[in-house]
Scaffold this motif. Structure first.
Motif, PDB file in Angstrom:
ATOM      1  N   PRO A   5      72.460  21.498  47.749  1.00  0.00           N
ATOM      2  CA  PRO A   5      73.356  22.964  47.900  1.00  0.00           C
ATOM      3  C   PRO A   5      74.687  22.677  48.331  1.00  0.00           C
ATOM      4  O   PRO A   5      75.521  23.403  48.006  1.00  0.00           O
ATOM      5  N   ARG A   6      74.667  21.702  49.552  1.00  0.00           N
ATOM      6  CA  ARG A   6      76.146  21.515  49.993  1.00  0.00           C
ATOM      7  C   ARG A   6      77.159  20.951  48.880  1.00  0.00           C
ATOM      8  O   ARG A   6      78.402  21.375  48.710  1.00  0.00           O
ATOM      9  N   THR A  43      77.801  23.820  45.998  1.00  0.00           N
ATOM     10  CA  THR A  43      78.864  24.713  46.644  1.00  0.00           C
ATOM     11  C   THR A  43      80.312  24.303  46.622  1.00  0.00           C
ATOM     12  O   THR A  43      81.275  24.656  46.109  1.00  0.00           O
ATOM     13  N   HIS A  44      80.400  22.947  47.061  1.00  0.00           N
ATOM     14  CA  HIS A  44      81.565  22.217  46.958  1.00  0.00           C
ATOM     15  C   HIS A  44      82.083  22.048  45.831  1.00  0.00           C
ATOM     16  O   HIS A  44      83.539  21.973  45.429  1.00  0.00           O
ATOM     17  N   ALA A  88      83.684  25.248  44.612  1.00  0.00           N
ATOM     18  CA  ALA A  88      84.834  25.538  45.110  1.00  0.00           C
ATOM     19  C   ALA A  88      85.812  24.713  44.731  1.00  0.00           C
ATOM     20  O   ALA A  88      86.965  25.463  44.579  1.00  0.00           O
ATOM     21  N   ALA A  89      85.668  23.431  44.584  1.00  0.00           N
ATOM     22  CA  ALA A  89      86.706  22.395  43.995  1.00  0.00           C
ATOM     23  C   ALA A  89      87.359  22.979  42.512  1.00  0.00           C
ATOM     24  O   ALA A  89      88.301  22.874  42.401  1.00  0.00           O
ATOM     25  N   LEU A 114      89.291  25.856  42.844  1.00  0.00           N
ATOM     26  CA  LEU A 114      90.842  25.364  43.114  1.00  0.00           C
ATOM     27  C   LEU A 114      91.255  24.578  41.891  1.00  0.00           C
ATOM     28  O   LEU A 114      92.787  24.868  41.821  1.00  0.00           O
ATOM     29  N   LEU A 115      90.873  23.833  41.247  1.00  0.00           N
ATOM     30  CA  LEU A 115      91.283  23.053  40.135  1.00  0.00           C
ATOM     31  C   LEU A 115      91.711  24.282  39.046  1.00  0.00           C
ATOM     32  O   LEU A 115      92.843  24.073  38.473  1.00  0.00           O
ATOM     33  N   PHE A 140      80.851   7.298  40.316  1.00  0.00           N
ATOM     34  CA  PHE A 140      81.710   8.033  41.398  1.00  0.00           C
ATOM     35  C   PHE A 140      80.720   9.002  42.234  1.00  0.00           C
ATOM     36  O   PHE A 140      80.541   9.075  43.391  1.00  0.00           O
ATOM     37  N   TYR A 187      79.584   8.566  45.880  1.00  0.00           N
ATOM     38  CA  TYR A 187      79.626   9.879  46.900  1.00  0.00           C
ATOM     39  C   TYR A 187      78.450   9.922  47.640  1.00  0.00           C
ATOM     40  O   TYR A 187      78.486  10.149  49.016  1.00  0.00           O
ATOM     41  N   ASP A 220      77.974   9.977  51.446  1.00  0.00           N
ATOM     42  CA  ASP A 220      77.633  11.225  52.383  1.00  0.00           C
ATOM     43  C   ASP A 220      76.488  10.843  53.396  1.00  0.00           C
ATOM     44  O   ASP A 220      76.449  11.011  54.369  1.00  0.00           O
ATOM     45  N   TYR A 247      77.861  10.835  56.672  1.00  0.00           N
ATOM     46  CA  TYR A 247      78.065  12.481  57.104  1.00  0.00           C
ATOM     47  C   TYR A 247      76.591  12.366  57.823  1.00  0.00           C
ATOM     48  O   TYR A 247      76.442  13.115  58.939  1.00  0.00           O
TER      49      TYR A 247
END
Lengths: 159, 83
Positions: B9-10, B13-14, B17-18, B21-22, B45, B49, B53, B57
């Motif tokens: 989900p994280r 969502t990102h 959102a990205a 922005l693009l 990639f 990632y 992560d 993280y």
């Protein structure tokens, strides 16, 4: 353009590293928040409804969704000045206390550290609201707006 | 498996959102085209990632959460919703 895309890919890959580092850096603030929260929950002068709201704040500090919701909620609350309706008299009174203001500041720091990307989007959207609020009625309004944002977002983000 | 439950989900969502922005900066079509043309790079990639992560993280988040929960232990929380 190709170089730009490689830079973007690099930034995206660096994001979890940065997020982890930020989460670790916010550790002392989070522990201070936990101590203060514990103290306020045990304080007999704090009303029960305020304690319920404080309890909801306990889970926000690791919630990456919080700032995503806050990006939308904060400007809405700021422009409509809804906090004057949403926050009850006891919560308004509670917000005047130094320890309540410290808790609000720590909460803001902790949730921002939980999601740096959405903290960025929040900062952009909040910047406009903050300028508006300072011009309208000063710093205490920002804290009340944040308190109402927390009240609005907390159950949605953690539920 | 629980890591993917936390991460997906994280990540989604990102990504949304990205993409927004693009799109705002007029780069959405270019980025989509580039990713389609470089599918192997895209897959590598994403895998890289997820690996970063998980290591940098998620493990930190778990450690920090444990410290925070230990400090909060005994707090008189109302309407307990803690997971």
């Amino acid at each position: 353009m190709q170089t730009g895309l490689i830079v973007i890919i690099g930034l995206v890959l660096a994001y979890p590293i940065f997020s982890g580092a930020l989460l670790r850096a916010a550790g002392p603030a989070r522990l201070e928040f936990a101590d203060l929260l514990k103290r306020l929950l045990a304080d007999p002068t704090v009303s029960e409804s305020t304690k319920e709201r404080l309890s909801e704040m306990a889970d926000d500090v690791f919630d990456w969704k919080f700032m995503a919701f806050a990006t939308v909620a904060f400007p809405y609350i700021a422009f409509t000045r809804r906090f004057s309706v949403d926050l009850g008299a006891d919560e308004m009174e509670f917000m005047q206390r130094k320890d309540a203001q410290r808790l609000t500041d720590l909460h803001m720091k902790c949730v921002m550290a939980a999601s740096p990307f959405f903290a960025g989007t929040f900062i952009v959207s909040a910047l406009f609201s903050i300028v508006f609020l300072i011009l309208a009625s000063g710093w205490s309004s920002i804290q009340k707006t944040w308190a109402d944002t927390v009240k609005t977002v907390s159950p949605k983000a953690t539920g | 498996m629980s890591y993917f439950k936390r991460m997906l989900p994280r990540l989604v969502t990102h990504i949304v959102a990205a993409q927004t922005l693009l799109w705002l900066f007029g780069l959405f079509n270019y980025a989509t085209r580039w990713l389609e043309q470089h599918r192997l790079v895209t897959v590598l990639f994403i895998l890289l990632y997820v690996f970063i992560d998980y290591i940098c993280y998620d493990s930190v988040a778990k450690q920090e959460r444990a410290k925070y929960d230990a400090r909060l232990k005994g707090a008189a929380l109302r309407k307990q919703k803690r997971k």
